[in-house]
Scaffold this active site. Structure first.
Site, mmCIF file in Angstrom:
data_model
loop_
_atom_site.group_PDB
_atom_site.id
_atom_site.type_symbol
_atom_site.label_atom_id
_atom_site.label_comp_id
_atom_site.label_asym_id
_atom_site.label_seq_id
_atom_site.Cartn_x
_atom_site.Cartn_y
_atom_site.Cartn_z
ATOM 1 N N GLY A 173 1.059 -1.294 -0.091
ATOM 2 C CA GLY A 173 0.141 -0.124 -0.041
ATOM 3 C C GLY A 173 0.860 1.002 -0.006
ATOM 4 C CE LYS B 18 12.788 -8.149 6.750
ATOM 5 N NZ LYS B 18 11.977 -6.918 6.904
ATOM 6 C CB VAL C 207 19.274 -3.323 4.810
ATOM 7 C CG1 VAL C 207 20.103 -3.026 6.082
ATOM 8 C CG2 VAL C 207 19.579 -4.776 4.306
ATOM 9 C CE LYS D 111 15.466 -5.420 8.691
ATOM 10 N NZ LYS D 111 14.881 -4.967 10.035
HETATM 11 N N1 HSE Z 1 10.673 -6.014 12.032
HETATM 12 C C1 HSE Z 1 11.470 -5.058 11.627
HETATM 13 C C2 HSE Z 1 11.929 -4.101 12.883
HETATM 14 C C3 HSE Z 1 11.078 -4.290 10.487
HETATM 15 O O1 HSE Z 1 11.520 -4.257 14.051
HETATM 16 O O2 HSE Z 1 12.672 -3.387 12.457
HETATM 17 C C4 HSE Z 1 11.081 -4.781 9.195
HETATM 18 O O3 HSE Z 1 12.347 -5.107 8.924
#
Ligand code: HSE
Length: 438
Positions: A17, A106, A133, A206
């Site tokens: 979205g 990722k 990332v 990441k």
């Molecule tokens: N779940 C991830 C975070 C966000 O808490 O940074 C998406 O990469």
């Protein structure tokens, strides 16, 4: 101007979205930058009748992923499915069909990137992953292109907003990990199943990607050392404060004489460092490189529009280079595919670090002397030490120490010996400490 480029989105959730919204809101500017329009013509969504907060009238909605990846009209597929099974199949099928792919996934890149990039290379298509990332922070572009002149020495990142939010709240409110996690879930910052975030898996995905583009090594997710934040206590947060440090959950990758370090864990860092002051759900990545020195990249690590921003930037990049000879494009992992080197990854017990140690000792003559003897026998030098008065007539006291740098296996040996001392109660808490350059 050329006809607009047609894009198909797999997964029209929050990020999908956001992507549609950014493309619609900034359509004119984007076309001026890309040299032609970029429009979403098709999208695959689970709930087709859901009311979306952006215009979907011109988008053909379907529930079949293959309607998009096999559609000859679509030139770029945006993969926002998450996971590594269907997402991998669809990405490889899109590539096989000659389509470029933009992804925020990722896990997919960290685990299957080597295979996906090889397939893309063969077909002469691009796979772009800026959103994978640091959400909206253009960290991939910065390291891959902006720092192309440099030899990168170290990359240190706050790359999980959920962990950073929890640690920030624990420090600000003195709360327990479990209470803050529940609050983060209530606010929608943490997933209902928060395992990937709080155990460090998301950050490890990441970090895998950052290490590859920083050092020109293949993606090696299975070699990342991972520790989450579940064992951090308010006591440790408080001691960090007293000693002039903050605890941050960091992804660290470093070039050393032994090889490349790849590790994700809670870390003490001096409270004056810029990274120490990155609060809440924000992300930041510190890069140390030989020509530029330290550089820091800060911004929103998640969210519909920030992540949409990164995806649309990739769409613009892909659109600009559609007609470029594939051999002249920016390589997926920053270095030419035949120039990647398989440097050894340093096992965690071979890394060198400083440490914070907390132990509970009987308030008796000689206990502390035994502890310091064990440390010196193992070549570990103490930088700071705090011993608190016993609380409310308790027989034991908390002793907290910061050590100088030592090889981790030596520290582990010392910890085992300390834990077996008669006057020591329970386990020794150990948190790594990094001074950082900036
Ligand atoms: N779940 C991830 C975070 C966000 O808490 O940074 C998406 O990469």
């Amino acid at each position: 101007m050329l006809n607009p480029v047609k894009v198909g989105i797999l997964g029209l959730g929050t990020v999908g979205g956001g992507t549609v919204h950014v493309l619609q809101q900034n359509a004119e500017e984007i076309a001026r930058r890309a040299g032609r329009g970029i429009i979403v013509t098709h999208a695959c969504a689970k709930e087709l009748n859901k009311t979306h907060p952006y215009t979907t009238d011109d988008i053909v909605l379907t529930e079949q992923l293959t309607d998009l990846v096999n559609n000859p009209e679509i030139e770029i597929i945006v993969e926002l499915l998450g996971g590594t099974t269907i997402a991998r199949d669809m990405t490889l099928q899109a590539i096989a069909n000659g389509k470029h792919v933009v992804t925020a996934n990722k896990a997919l890149i960290a685990k299957h990137g080597n295979e996906i990039f090889a397939a893309a290379q063969d077909k002469g298509v691009m796979v772009a992953f800026e959103a994978a990332v640091g959400g909206g922070i253009p960290i991939i572009k910065a390291v891959r292109e902006g720092l192309a002149a440099n030899e990168v020495e170290m990359v240190t990142g706050i790359i999980n907003g959920t962990c950073n939010f929890i640690l920030t709240e624990m420090r600000d409110k003195g709360s327990d990990f479990a209470d803050v996690l529940a609050e983060a879930q209530r606010l929608g910052y943490a997933e209902r199943d928060p395992t990937f975030d709080i155990e460090g898996v998301d950050a490890a995905h990441k970090l895998t990607i950052l290490a590859s583009i920083a050092f020109g090594i293949p993606l090696q997710f299975d070699k990342v050392y991972m520790e989450g934040i579940t064992k951090i206590t308010p006591e440790d947060v408080q001691y960090a404060n007293e000693l002039g440090y903050r605890i941050k959950h960091l992804g660290i990758t470093k070039r050393t004489k032994k090889g490349i370090e790849l590790r994700v864990h809670p870390t003490f860092i001096p409270n004056k460092r810029l990274l120490a002051n990155v609060e809440g759900v924000m992300n930041a990545v510190l890069v140390e490189s030989d020509a530029l020195g330290a550089s820091l990249y800060y911004g929103a690590g998640a969210g519909a529009l920030p992540t949409g921003s990164a995806i649309v930037a990739d769409l613009v990049d892909v659109t600009r280079t559609l007609t470029t000879d594939p051999g002249n494009r920016v390589p997926h992992l920053a270095f030419q595919p035949n120039a990647l080197v398989d440097l050894p990854i340093v096992p965690i017990d071979e890394i060198e670090s400083s440490y914070y140690l907390r132990l509970s000792a009987l308030d008796k003559l000689g206990v502390l002397a035994h502890v310091t003897n064990i440390l010196s026998d193992n070549g570990i030098s103490i930088e700071a030490i705090i011993q608190k008065e016993p609380i409310g007539g308790a027989e034991h006291v908390s002793v907290v120490m910061l050590t100088h740098q030592v090889v981790e296996k030596q520290l582990n040996r010392a910890i085992l010996a300390i834990e077996s001392l008669e006057g020591i109660i329970g386990k020794v808490t150990r948190i790594r400490l990094e001074m950082l350059a900036s």
